[in-house]
Design a protein around this motif. Structure first.
Motif, short mmCIF file in Angstrom:
data_model
loop_
_atom_site.label_atom_id
_atom_site.label_comp_id
_atom_site.label_asym_id
_atom_site.label_seq_id
_atom_site.Cartn_x
_atom_site.Cartn_y
_atom_site.Cartn_z
N ARG A 21 0.84 -1.21 0.00
CA ARG A 21 0.00 0.00 0.00
C ARG A 21 0.87 1.25 0.00
O ARG A 21 0.56 2.24 -0.65
N MET A 22 1.97 1.16 0.73
CA MET A 22 2.88 2.30 0.78
C MET A 22 3.60 2.46 -0.56
O MET A 22 3.69 3.57 -1.10
N GLU A 64 4.79 6.57 0.48
CA GLU A 64 4.39 7.45 1.60
C GLU A 64 4.02 6.64 2.84
O GLU A 64 3.21 5.72 2.75
N SER A 65 4.57 7.02 3.98
CA SER A 65 4.11 6.43 5.24
C SER A 65 2.91 7.24 5.74
O SER A 65 1.85 6.72 6.00
N THR A 66 3.10 8.56 5.83
CA THR A 66 1.97 9.47 6.03
C THR A 66 2.07 10.52 4.92
O THR A 66 3.10 10.60 4.25
N LYS A 67 1.04 11.28 4.74
CA LYS A 67 0.98 12.19 3.59
C LYS A 67 2.24 13.06 3.47
O LYS A 67 2.63 13.73 4.43
N TYR A 68 2.87 12.99 2.31
CA TYR A 68 4.07 13.76 1.96
C TYR A 68 5.29 13.40 2.80
O TYR A 68 6.26 14.16 2.84
N HIS A 69 5.24 12.25 3.45
CA HIS A 69 6.42 11.74 4.16
C HIS A 69 6.75 10.39 3.54
O HIS A 69 5.97 9.43 3.67
N HIS A 70 7.89 10.33 2.85
CA HIS A 70 8.21 9.16 2.03
C HIS A 70 9.27 8.30 2.70
O HIS A 70 10.41 8.72 2.86
N GLN A 71 8.83 7.11 3.06
CA GLN A 71 9.74 6.21 3.77
C GLN A 71 10.69 5.54 2.77
O GLN A 71 11.84 5.31 3.06
#
Ligand SMILES: Cc1ncc(COP(=O)(O)O)c(C=O)c1O
Length: 398
Positions: free
Chosen positions: A234-235, A241-248
């Protein structure tokens, strides 16, 4: 794809649509009314339905079957220095999904009397090439770590999963099934009926319009055994993205479109009955070809229609003498046929640097010169099948 000009096309999507026009129209209208086009409720609903249908723990909708393969291998962490075992007789993206990640495809030839990755040749390959070291399986020749096995249920036929699962366990390989052509195929394994895609760690589906479950454009899905893999998928399909606009991690934009999901939800209800019709058509071809007296002569082989649902005939492929001439003859008679596939993957120009040669996978190379897919789709009629077999008979008797 289908040739609408042919009297008997290889697949006739218009026939299926005519029966579902209103139901699909309502489903599309519902998405339009909601204006939720990206990962909206239609996608969630379809994912839940597919997981339920397959008996899979999780299902994640993606943009295509090719992306499903790529994302599945990404989810397993396949990358440079890794190797993935697969077949050279398949659609391009089975293999490009491996090379795109900087990993190496290791090919094992298909069975002598079929089109699927040979379980016996896999065992032989691993016993000759693989060494288990600190829990990892190393390819003696390339030094790469063999991470996964990528069997392809080609033309709709399930691979010998009992044997493949056993070998994969022995060597600690994750199984990623390529189910693009076999949605709906299932088999009794260990006393339980299991669907293709729910056998391995991950299953990769394509909803290309001509597949057994086809959308109104591109679409795909990955089934996953664990929540951890599903969450990773899903990520990865959402730019990492882990959370919106934060890319793991560096992911892709590869989501199943809501409109496609809505169409597929309607069609899924009919999939089993369509698979049954495909099997019935294959049985009828078997009867007609047997009566023609050509089988084992100019028609070198026809598929055996099983008594169960382990082959759902996305394609009906015969092996034929003078195959290319036969194809032309059929075209002149208004019958579309296709060659899946004329050049095995180990001989493709873009994979030249892998160093494979002519003769390395003799069965895949032989199949490529003989195979011919004939029209088959659920709405194909018995008289149409008689016309097809009659034309094949006329060709060889000229
Ligand atoms: C065996 C196989 N794998 C993968 C794919 C890729 O699917 P898509 O066309 O949806 O990208 C296909 C599609 O033809 C296929 O037949």
């Amino acid at each position: 794809m289908s040739d609408p000009g042919a009297k008997i096309p290889i697949v006739d999507l218009r026939a299926q649509y005519a029966n579902l026009r209103e139901e699909i129209g309502r489903a599309i209208d519902a998405v339009a009314d909601s204006q939720q086009f990206i990962l909206g409720p239609a996608v969630c609903q379809f994912e839940t339905e597919m997981a339920g249908f397959l008996g899979a723990n999780h299902a994640v909708g993606v943009a295509s079957g090719s992306d499903a393969l790529l994302l599945a291998l990404m989810a397993l962490g396949v990358g440079p220095g890794d190797a993935v075992i697969t077949t050279p007789f398949t659609f391009f993206s089975t293999v490009s999904s491996i090379t795109r990640l900087g990993a190496t495809p290791l090919f094992v030839d298909i069975d002598d009397d079929g089109y699927l990755l040979s379980a016996a040749k896999l065992k032989e390959f691993l016993s000759r090439r693989a060494r288990i070291e600190n829990g990892a399986t190393i390819d003696e020749k390339t030094g790469g770590r063999i991470k996964a096995l990528l069997p392809v249920h080609l033309f709709g036929e399930l691979c010998d999963m009992t044997s493949l699962v056993e070998t994969a366990r022995e060597y600690g390989l994750e199984i990623v099934e390529d189910v693009a052509q076999a949605c709906g195929a299932r088999q009794n394994l260990g006393g339980q009926e299991i669907f293709a895609g729910a056998i391995g760690e991950l299953g990769c589906f394509s909803f290309f319009p001509s597949k057994n479950l086809g959308g109104f454009g591109d679409g795909g899905l990955v089934s996953a055994r664990t929540e951890e893999l599903a969450a990773r998928l899903r990520m990865l399909r959402m730019h990492g993205e882990s959370t919106k606009y934060h890319h793991q991690v560096t992911g892709l934009n590869s989501r199943l479109d809501s409109l496609q999901a809505a169409v597929l939800s309607v069609k899924l209800k009919y999939l089993n009955s369509w698979c049954d019709r495909r099997i019935a058509c294959a049985r009828n071809y078997q009867k007609l070809f047997s009566a023609s007296g050509l089988v084992g002569k100019q028609v070198l082989a026809i598929p055996t229609a099983p008594t169960n649902t382990s082959h759902v005939f996305n394609n009906y492929c015969i092996r034929a003498e003078r195959r290319d001439e036969l194809k032309q003859f059929l075209a002149a008679a208004g019958i579309q046929s296709e060659i899946y596939y004329p050049l095995p993957l180990h001989l493709q120009q873009c994979f030249a640097e892998l160093g494979y040669q002519h003769g390395d996978f003799p069965q895949a190379e032989l199949a490529a010169t003989q195979v011919l897919a004939l029209p088959l789709y659920p709405e194909l009629t018995a008289p149409q099948q008689e016309t097809v077999v009659g034309a094949v008979a006329r060709f060889y008797r000229i």
